[in-house]
Structure formats: structure tokens, C-alpha cells
Design a protein around this motif. Structure first.
Motif, short mmCIF file in Angstrom:
data_model
loop_
_atom_site.label_atom_id
_atom_site.label_comp_id
_atom_site.label_asym_id
_atom_site.label_seq_id
_atom_site.Cartn_x
_atom_site.Cartn_y
_atom_site.Cartn_z
N VAL A 87 0.85 -1.19 0.00
CA VAL A 87 0.00 0.00 0.00
C VAL A 87 0.89 1.24 0.00
O VAL A 87 1.81 1.36 0.82
CB VAL A 87 -0.94 0.01 1.23
N TYR A 88 0.60 2.13 -0.93
CA TYR A 88 1.30 3.42 -1.02
C TYR A 88 0.34 4.51 -0.53
O TYR A 88 -0.73 4.70 -1.13
CB TYR A 88 1.73 3.71 -2.46
N ARG A 140 -7.82 0.04 -3.70
CA ARG A 140 -7.42 1.44 -3.58
C ARG A 140 -8.63 2.34 -3.36
O ARG A 140 -8.61 3.25 -2.50
CB ARG A 140 -6.69 1.90 -4.86
N SER A 141 -9.73 2.08 -4.09
CA SER A 141 -10.93 2.89 -3.94
C SER A 141 -11.52 2.76 -2.54
O SER A 141 -11.86 3.76 -1.88
CB SER A 141 -11.96 2.49 -4.99
N ILE A 142 -11.62 1.52 -2.05
CA ILE A 142 -12.22 1.29 -0.73
C ILE A 142 -11.34 1.86 0.38
O ILE A 142 -11.82 2.55 1.30
CB ILE A 142 -12.47 -0.21 -0.52
N LEU A 143 -10.03 1.61 0.30
CA LEU A 143 -9.13 2.09 1.35
C LEU A 143 -9.05 3.62 1.35
O LEU A 143 -8.99 4.24 2.42
CB LEU A 143 -7.73 1.49 1.15
N ASP A 144 -9.02 4.22 0.19
CA ASP A 144 -8.92 5.68 0.13
C ASP A 144 -10.15 6.34 0.75
O ASP A 144 -10.04 7.34 1.48
CB ASP A 144 -8.77 6.11 -1.34
N GLU A 145 -11.31 5.77 0.48
CA GLU A 145 -12.54 6.33 1.05
C GLU A 145 -12.59 6.11 2.56
O GLU A 145 -13.03 7.00 3.31
CB GLU A 145 -13.75 5.68 0.38
N ASN A 155 -2.75 6.25 -2.33
CA ASN A 155 -2.46 6.55 -3.74
C ASN A 155 -2.50 5.32 -4.63
O ASN A 155 -2.95 5.39 -5.79
CB ASN A 155 -1.07 7.20 -3.86
N ARG A 156 -2.04 4.18 -4.12
CA ARG A 156 -1.95 2.99 -4.96
C ARG A 156 -1.89 1.75 -4.08
O ARG A 156 -1.32 1.78 -2.99
CB ARG A 156 -0.71 3.09 -5.84
#
Length: 305
Positions: A87-88, A140-145, A155-156
Motif C-alpha cells: 500500500v502506497y 485502492r478505492s475502498i481504502l482511500d474512502e 495513492n496505490r
């Protein structure tokens, strides 16, 4: 009294010097005053109020990389495998990062593991092995939210390794080996087919060329025979014409000499002489043989004169 004032001034200067802070580039300090959030120091020179302010947290604003340990996950078709992710992320709000969640890195690791299990649980084994981009995008979408309230931006996310059980590995290797052998057989059959087609095409073209060559040869031969026949016919016609011209010229000369009847009888006698040279089996004697004899006598006399 003077010494006390000097001592106080020295103490104040020392306190000020001690509480001067320089925040480096790409870092931030969270400041609390009397236990409550006061401000966030960005890059530059700052002075902390002694006994009132304290630095609650120091953090780097650079992008960080977390390489989590492999996590056991179960696919939709009940295959257990180990998957580790990378995870970045980057801290975007130091205040939320400090007060949003207890131990944010640990929280991010646990959230990543549960999210990965949920996503893999919706996929079968083959889809899991071939859908890394889909898994990365969803995570990435779930973690970012989910990490927005913590002041973190993901970011990635990259799936680093997918490790199925040994039995699945062996089955996959057998399947891959069978697939390679099948492709090899197909390629070999295609090669033999193409070779046979090329050989047949070559034989076909060869026969076509031979037939065309025979045809051209016969056409040329026929044309040559035709030309030869034409030339022969022209020669014979020319010979006949010359013979006829010669005969006509001879008759013309004889006619001018005035001995037409005598010449004709003489020619008859010469023909009789040729017929009686011993080669003929039959001799036909003309009825006017006596007249021919008289003609000979006449010609003899004429020649003497």
C-alpha cells in the motif's frame, strides 16, 4: 536585586532558545496548548510557548510504502491461498492523522486485510489469478474512502504475491504443461498442413506449367507445320506456274515455226519409244502408227534441207 533581574533575563533567553523549533521540509508538527489542539507547524522557524505548548506529534508528509505480511484468503470456490499486498499512502491532514484513529498504521493494515478478504471472496481461483488490476483498483478505492477521516490518502495498492496451495500449484502446472503440449501439437499439425498445402500447390503449379508448355509447344509446332505447308504449296504453285509458262513458251515457239501437227505426232512417237524401253509390261500401239512413220520421214527430209 540587579543579579536577580539578570538571572531572570538569562533564564528567559534560555527558555526562548530551548523552545525554538525548525520544521524540516516535508514534515509537520502537531502542537497542543494546555492539552488541546492548537495548530500545525509546517516547514520553517517556530517558537513554542514554554510550559503551555507541547509537540503532540511529528510526522513526515512524504509518500510511504507499507508491505504487509501475506494474509490467508478464501476464494468463491473455497480455495485458501496467501496474498500479500503493498500500500502506497500519504498523510494529507496531520490533525486528523493524530486524532482520527489510534495507531493509524495498524488500522490501515487491518483494514487492508479485511478489504482483501472481501474482494477475493467474490472471485473464483482463475479470476483471482488473472484479475490483479481489478483487485488493485477496488482495494485502492475502498481504502482511500475509508481512510479520509484519518487524514490519509491511499495513492496505490498492488497485489505483490498470490500463493495458492501446493496441490493447486501442481494442478496448475499440469494444466499448463497440457496446454503447452496441446499448443505444440496444434502448431505441429498446422505446420504439416501448411507444408502439405504448399507441396500440393507446387505440384499443381508444376502440372499447370507443364500443360501450358505442352500447349505452347503444340501450338508452335502446328504453326511451323502450317508455315511449312504454306511454303510447300507456294513452291509447288510456283513450280507449276513455271512449268506452265515453259510449256506455253514452247508451244508458242512451235506455233511460230508452223509445225504444230508434226510436233504433236513426234511427241507421240517419243512417248511410244519411252513405253517400249523394256520396263513396261504392256505396250499400246497407236492405230496411226503408219502415219507416224510418214511423219518421221518427213521430219528427216526437212532436217536434211
Amino acid at each position: 536585586m540587579m543579579y536577580v533581574i539578570i538571572a531572570l533575563l538569562v533564564l528567559i533567553v534560555i527558555l526562548i532558545i530551548v523552545n525554538i523549533r525548525i520544521v524540516p521540509q516535508s514534515q509537520a508538527y502537531v502542537i497542543e496548548r494546555l492539552g488541546a489542539f492548537s495548530s500545525v507547524w509546517q516547514v520553517g522557524l517556530h517558537v513554542k510557548i514554554p510550559f503551555l505548548d507541547r509537540i503532540a506529534n511529528k510526522m513526515s508528509l512524504k509518500e510511504k510504502v507499507l508491505d504487509f505480511e501475506p494474509q490467508p484468503v478464501i476464494t468463491k470456490d473455497n480455495v485458501t491461498m496467501m496474498i500479500d499486498t503493498v500500500v502506497y499512502f500519504q498523510i494529507t491532514d496531520p490533525k486528523l492523522y493524530t486524532y482520527g484513529v489510534e495507531r493509524p498504521i495498524n488500522a490501515l493494515e487491518n483494514l487492508s486485510a479485511t478489504t482483501l478478504r472481501n474482494i477475493i471472496g467474490e472471485l473464483e481461483l482463475d479470476q483471482t489469478l488473472t484479475s490483479r488490476d481489478v483487485i488493485n483498483t477496488k482495494m485502492r478505492s475502498i481504502l482511500d474512502e475509508a481512510t479520509d477521516p484519518w487524514g490519509i490518502k491511499v495513492n496505490r495498492v498492488e497485489v505483490k504475491n498470490i500463493m495458492p496451495p501446493e496441490a493447486i500449484k501442481e494442478a496448475m502446472e499440469k494444466q499448463m504443461r497440457a496446454e503447452r503440449e496441446r499448443r505444440e501439437s496444434i502448431l505441429k499439425a498446422e505446420g504439416e498442413k501448411q507444408s502439405a498445402i504448399l507441396v500440393a500447390e507446387g505440384q499443381k503449379q508444376s502440372k499447370i506449367l507443364e500443360a501450358e508448355a505442352d500447349k505452347e509447344a503444340k501450338i508452335l509446332e502446328a504453326q511451323a507445320e502450317k508455315e511449312a505447308s504454306i511454303q510447300k504449296a507456294l513452291g509447288e504453285a510456283e513450280a507449276i506456274r513455271e512449268i506452265q509458262n515453259a510449256k506455253a513458251q514452247g508451244l508458242k515457239l512451235l506455233k511460230e515455226a508452223g509445225i504444230d501437227a508434226a510436233v504433236l505426232k513426234l511427241r507421240s512417237l517419243e512417248a511410244f519409244e519411252a513405253a517400249s524401253d523394256g520396263k513396261a509390261t504392256k505396250i499400246i500401239i497407236p492405230a496411226d502408227l503408219q502415219n507416224m512413220a510418214g511423219l518421221v520421214s518427213t521430219l528427216t527430209e526437212v532436217s536434211k534441207k
